[in-house]
Design a protein around this motif. Structure first.
Motif, PDB file in Angstrom:
ATOM      1  N   SER A 170      62.302  14.978  32.797  1.00 13.53           N
ATOM      2  CA  SER A 170      61.992  16.415  32.843  1.00 13.53           C
ATOM      3  C   SER A 170      60.587  16.645  33.403  1.00 13.53           C
ATOM      4  CB  SER A 170      62.098  17.028  31.440  1.00 13.53           C
ATOM      5  OG  SER A 170      63.354  16.772  30.859  1.00 13.53           O
ATOM      6  N   PRO A 171      60.421  16.479  34.714  1.00  8.73           N
ATOM      7  CA  PRO A 171      59.083  16.642  35.291  1.00  8.73           C
ATOM      8  C   PRO A 171      58.613  18.088  35.255  1.00  8.73           C
ATOM      9  CG  PRO A 171      60.713  16.296  37.017  1.00  8.73           C
ATOM     10  CD  PRO A 171      61.421  16.075  35.724  1.00  8.73           C
ATOM     11  N   SER A 172      57.353  18.272  34.957  1.00  8.66           N
ATOM     12  CA  SER A 172      56.752  19.605  34.985  1.00  8.66           C
ATOM     13  C   SER A 172      56.292  19.910  36.412  1.00  8.66           C
ATOM     14  CB  SER A 172      55.544  19.637  34.044  1.00  8.66           C
ATOM     15  OG  SER A 172      54.494  18.841  34.576  1.00  8.66           O
ATOM     16  N   PRO A 173      55.953  21.179  36.716  1.00  8.24           N
ATOM     17  CA  PRO A 173      55.406  21.491  38.045  1.00  8.24           C
ATOM     18  C   PRO A 173      54.179  20.652  38.380  1.00  8.24           C
ATOM     19  CG  PRO A 173      55.974  23.512  36.879  1.00  8.24           C
ATOM     20  CD  PRO A 173      56.133  22.401  35.905  1.00  8.24           C
ATOM     21  N   GLU A 174      53.446  20.242  37.357  1.00  8.42           N
ATOM     22  CA  GLU A 174      52.237  19.443  37.570  1.00  8.42           C
ATOM     23  C   GLU A 174      52.558  17.992  37.920  1.00  8.42           C
ATOM     24  OE1 GLU A 174      49.083  18.610  34.381  1.00  8.42           O
ATOM     25  OE2 GLU A 174      48.530  20.548  35.245  1.00  8.42           O
ATOM     26  N   ASP A 175      53.745  17.508  37.476  1.00  9.98           N
ATOM     27  CA  ASP A 175      54.143  16.126  37.764  1.00  9.98           C
ATOM     28  C   ASP A 175      54.583  15.961  39.215  1.00  9.98           C
ATOM     29  OD1 ASP A 175      53.752  15.281  35.109  1.00  9.98           O
ATOM     30  OD2 ASP A 175      55.774  15.935  34.539  1.00  9.98           O
ATOM     31  N   ARG A 176      55.028  17.040  39.815  1.00  9.38           N
ATOM     32  CA  ARG A 176      55.551  16.972  41.179  1.00  9.38           C
ATOM     33  C   ARG A 176      54.433  16.711  42.184  1.00  9.38           C
ATOM     34  NH1 ARG A 176      59.343  21.975  42.546  1.00  9.38           N
ATOM     35  NH2 ARG A 176      59.517  20.716  44.438  1.00  9.38           N
ATOM     36  N   VAL A 177      54.831  16.193  43.326  1.00 10.69           N
ATOM     37  CA  VAL A 177      53.883  15.987  44.420  1.00 10.69           C
ATOM     38  C   VAL A 177      53.771  17.287  45.208  1.00 10.69           C
ATOM     39  CG1 VAL A 177      53.553  14.788  46.630  1.00 10.69           C
ATOM     40  CG2 VAL A 177      54.211  13.496  44.581  1.00 10.69           C
ATOM     41  N   HIS A 178      52.540  17.673  45.542  1.00  5.72           N
ATOM     42  CA  HIS A 178      52.299  18.946  46.227  1.00  5.72           C
ATOM     43  C   HIS A 178      51.931  18.781  47.694  1.00  5.72           C
ATOM     44  CE1 HIS A 178      51.053  19.744  41.851  1.00  5.72           C
ATOM     45  NE2 HIS A 178      52.283  20.193  42.009  1.00  5.72           N
ATOM     46  N   VAL A 179      51.525  17.583  48.063  1.00  6.20           N
ATOM     47  CA  VAL A 179      51.275  17.287  49.481  1.00  6.20           C
ATOM     48  C   VAL A 179      51.448  15.781  49.683  1.00  6.20           C
ATOM     49  CG1 VAL A 179      48.768  17.145  49.113  1.00  6.20           C
ATOM     50  CG2 VAL A 179      49.642  17.490  51.420  1.00  6.20           C
ATOM     51  N   LEU A 180      52.123  15.425  50.782  1.00  2.54           N
ATOM     52  CA  LEU A 180      52.426  14.027  51.093  1.00  2.54           C
ATOM     53  C   LEU A 180      51.577  13.596  52.284  1.00  2.54           C
ATOM     54  CD1 LEU A 180      54.383  11.575  50.555  1.00  2.54           C
ATOM     55  CD2 LEU A 180      55.820  12.537  52.376  1.00  2.54           C
ATOM     56  N   VAL A 181      50.888  12.472  52.133  1.00  6.09           N
ATOM     57  CA  VAL A 181      49.976  12.002  53.187  1.00  6.09           C
ATOM     58  C   VAL A 181      50.348  10.576  53.587  1.00  6.09           C
ATOM     59  CG1 VAL A 181      47.586  11.537  53.819  1.00  6.09           C
ATOM     60  CG2 VAL A 181      48.125  13.452  52.295  1.00  6.09           C
ATOM     61  N   CYS A 182      50.632  10.409  54.863  1.00 10.18           N
ATOM     62  CA  CYS A 182      50.904   9.078  55.411  1.00 10.18           C
ATOM     63  C   CYS A 182      49.607   8.482  55.935  1.00 10.18           C
ATOM     64  CB  CYS A 182      51.929   9.179  56.548  1.00 10.18           C
ATOM     65  SG  CYS A 182      52.155   7.622  57.445  1.00 10.18           S
ATOM     66  N   LEU A 183      49.273   7.287  55.473  1.00  8.58           N
ATOM     67  CA  LEU A 183      48.119   6.573  56.011  1.00  8.58           C
ATOM     68  C   LEU A 183      48.611   5.441  56.897  1.00  8.58           C
ATOM     69  CD1 LEU A 183      46.816   7.952  53.356  1.00  8.58           C
ATOM     70  CD2 LEU A 183      44.990   6.302  53.769  1.00  8.58           C
ATOM     71  N   TYR A 184      48.006   5.351  58.077  1.00 11.25           N
ATOM     72  CA  TYR A 184      48.433   4.325  59.027  1.00 11.25           C
ATOM     73  C   TYR A 184      47.210   3.732  59.708  1.00 11.25           C
ATOM     74  CZ  TYR A 184      51.088   1.863  62.540  1.00 11.25           C
ATOM     75  OH  TYR A 184      51.627   0.862  63.324  1.00 11.25           O
ATOM     76  N   SER A 185      47.186   2.416  59.852  1.00 11.14           N
ATOM     77  CA  SER A 185      46.047   1.727  60.440  1.00 11.14           C
ATOM     78  C   SER A 185      46.052   1.844  61.961  1.00 11.14           C
ATOM     79  CB  SER A 185      46.052   0.247  60.046  1.00 11.14           C
ATOM     80  OG  SER A 185      45.079  -0.469  60.785  1.00 11.14           O
ATOM     81  N   GLY A 186      44.924   2.297  62.516  1.00 13.46           N
ATOM     82  CA  GLY A 186      44.784   2.366  63.962  1.00 13.46           C
ATOM     83  C   GLY A 186      44.492   1.023  64.588  1.00 13.46           C
ATOM     84  N   ASN A 187      44.394  -0.017  63.772  1.00  9.88           N
ATOM     85  CA  ASN A 187      44.099  -1.351  64.282  1.00  9.88           C
ATOM     86  C   ASN A 187      45.348  -2.210  64.396  1.00  9.88           C
ATOM     87  OD1 ASN A 187      42.286  -3.290  65.263  1.00  9.88           O
ATOM     88  ND2 ASN A 187      42.046  -4.239  63.251  1.00  9.88           N
ATOM     89  N   THR A 188      46.517  -1.593  64.331  1.00  8.36           N
ATOM     90  CA  THR A 188      47.771  -2.323  64.512  1.00  8.36           C
ATOM     91  C   THR A 188      48.317  -2.021  65.902  1.00  8.36           C
ATOM     92  OG1 THR A 188      48.981  -0.495  63.482  1.00  8.36           O
ATOM     93  CG2 THR A 188      48.372  -2.331  62.067  1.00  8.36           C
ATOM     94  N   THR A 189      49.042  -2.970  66.445  1.00  9.28           N
ATOM     95  CA  THR A 189      49.547  -2.805  67.810  1.00  9.28           C
ATOM     96  C   THR A 189      50.785  -1.924  67.866  1.00  9.28           C
ATOM     97  OG1 THR A 189      50.740  -4.897  67.534  1.00  9.28           O
ATOM     98  CG2 THR A 189      48.592  -4.982  68.624  1.00  9.28           C
ATOM     99  N   GLU A 190      51.674  -2.085  66.926  1.00 11.44           N
ATOM    100  CA  GLU A 190      52.939  -1.369  66.971  1.00 11.44           C
ATOM    101  C   GLU A 190      53.465  -1.143  65.562  1.00 11.44           C
ATOM    102  OE1 GLU A 190      55.704   0.701  69.054  1.00 11.44           O
ATOM    103  OE2 GLU A 190      54.124  -0.458  70.010  1.00 11.44           O
ATOM    104  N   ILE A 191      54.131  -0.017  65.347  1.00  9.85           N
ATOM    105  CA  ILE A 191      54.772   0.235  64.064  1.00  9.85           C
ATOM    106  C   ILE A 191      56.050  -0.591  63.986  1.00  9.85           C
ATOM    107  CG2 ILE A 191      55.772   1.969  62.515  1.00  9.85           C
ATOM    108  CD1 ILE A 191      54.162   4.096  63.871  1.00  9.85           C
ATOM    109  N   ASN A 192      56.158  -1.416  62.968  1.00  4.63           N
ATOM    110  CA  ASN A 192      57.369  -2.191  62.775  1.00  4.63           C
ATOM    111  C   ASN A 192      58.564  -1.254  62.612  1.00  4.63           C
ATOM    112  OD1 ASN A 192      59.326  -3.277  60.498  1.00  4.63           O
ATOM    113  ND2 ASN A 192      58.545  -5.058  61.612  1.00  4.63           N
ATOM    114  N   SER A 193      59.669  -1.570  63.294  1.00  4.07           N
ATOM    115  CA  SER A 193      60.827  -0.655  63.300  1.00  4.07           C
ATOM    116  C   SER A 193      61.398  -0.441  61.906  1.00  4.07           C
ATOM    117  CB  SER A 193      61.917  -1.196  64.231  1.00  4.07           C
ATOM    118  OG  SER A 193      62.330  -2.491  63.820  1.00  4.07           O
ATOM    119  N   SER A 194      61.421  -1.493  61.084  1.00  2.29           N
ATOM    120  CA  SER A 194      61.941  -1.370  59.722  1.00  2.29           C
ATOM    121  C   SER A 194      61.050  -0.453  58.887  1.00  2.29           C
ATOM    122  CB  SER A 194      62.039  -2.753  59.074  1.00  2.29           C
ATOM    123  OG  SER A 194      62.321  -2.661  57.703  1.00  2.29           O
ATOM    124  N   VAL A 195      59.730  -0.641  59.010  1.00  2.00           N
ATOM    125  CA  VAL A 195      58.784   0.203  58.277  1.00  2.00           C
ATOM    126  C   VAL A 195      58.854   1.639  58.780  1.00  2.00           C
ATOM    127  CG1 VAL A 195      56.333   0.603  57.807  1.00  2.00           C
ATOM    128  CG2 VAL A 195      57.250  -1.723  57.722  1.00  2.00           C
TER     129      VAL A 195
END
Length: 297
Positions: A170-195
């Motif tokens: 029974s999650p409350s409004p406070e338990d929910r996520v309000h913004v989703l942030v993807c962090l990705y390294s700029g020092n990688t050559t390519e995003i793995n297709s599975s990821v």
């Protein structure tokens, strides 16, 4: 019997000058930044939620192993507390060892001796290639809806089920996520297709739930000598712009919702340029989270 006169030889052509390599930077920045401006810092310090049901904006960070999720939390804390801090434990060893973060943990940032800022971060186990490794997409979906309890230890082999003690029925409004942030390294050559497929599945769920999303490009200074030399070159760097564009096209996040950030890593003292990028990203996160709370909760 005289011989004919020979025509004079043409002077040798001057040696061709080698074509200079193209500049790695643009002449003018493609996005404007108010370096050293204290406006974002004051904005965050003064930020207050107006919704009585929710005490804080919940920001969920996700991304591949080694993207710098825990380091970003620490960097935000550094910028706000004006000193080097470590609310989220980090790991400096090889990312091939897997995700250092194992549990679902909420990170508060102290405002003063008696109160915390009205936003929190949840750090997740990193995404890894293949099944049975890293955090499962199903668990991230449950976290977005508030069903994952504090301290739940992620199990790469099986997702959280409704019968587990770590499941919040029974999650409350406070338990929910309000913004989703993807962090990705700029020092990688390519995003793995599975990821990448996992990242897209997470994005689709967030879209279905109406959760606002943005992306943060980290570690770009490790790939770009121009920004390593001077962080103010970040929006002049052709490499950084290309990496942000690639992330936008592959993940589907608009370019104006992708922000480059350098985390504190080797520094032992604060740096105004690092703080400028961190606080700009933080301000967008809490604004998007507040908009979601006001419209959905």
């Amino acid at each position: 019997m005289g011989g004919g006169s020979s025509s004079p030889k043409s002077p040798p052509a001057p040696p061709r000058r080698p074509t200079p390599p193209p500049s790695p930077t643009l002449k003018t920045p493609w996005r404007q930044v108010s370096w050293g401006n204290q406006e974002d810092l004051q904005y965050v310090k003064n930020f207050q939620l107006q919704n009585d049901q929710v005490r804080h904006v919940r920001v969920l960070l996700y991304g591949p192993v080694g993207a710098g999720k825990s380091s970003f939390i620490n960097s935000v804390s550094n910028a706000l507390r004006r000193r080097i801090t470590s609310p989220a434990l980090t790991n400096a060893t090889n990312e091939e060892e897997g995700s250092f973060t194992k549990k679902y943990e909420t990170h508060n940032i102290k405002k003063d001796a008696e109160q915390f800022y009205p936003f929190v971060f949840n750090d997740l186990m990193g995404l890894e290639e293949g099944s049975g490794r890293g955090v499962r997409v199903e668990d991230i979906k449950l976290a977005m809806m508030g069903h994952v309890k504090e301290g739940y230890k992620f199990n790469p082999a099986s997702p959280l089920s409704t019968s587990d003690s770590g499941y919040n029925p029974s999650p409350s409004p406070e338990d929910r996520v309000h913004v989703l942030v993807c962090l990705y390294s700029g020092n990688t050559t390519e995003i793995n297709s599975s990821v990448l497929q996992k990242m897209k599945a997470i994005r689709e769920t967030a879209s279905d739930l109406g959760i606002p999303q943005l992306a943060v490009l980290t570690k770009f200074d490790e790939a770009c000598p121009e920004t390593e030399k001077d962080l103010k070159n970040v929006y002049k760097s052709k490499l950084v712009k290309r990496k942000m564009g690639d992330l936008s096209s592959k993940l589907g996040i608009p370019l104006n919702f992708i922000l480059p950030v350098k985390n504190y890593s080797e520094e032992t003292q604060l740096n105004d340029d690092i703080d400028t990028l961190i606080l700009s990203a933080l301000r967008m996160m809490i604004d998007l989270g507040e908009d979601f709370i006001d419209s959905k909760l």
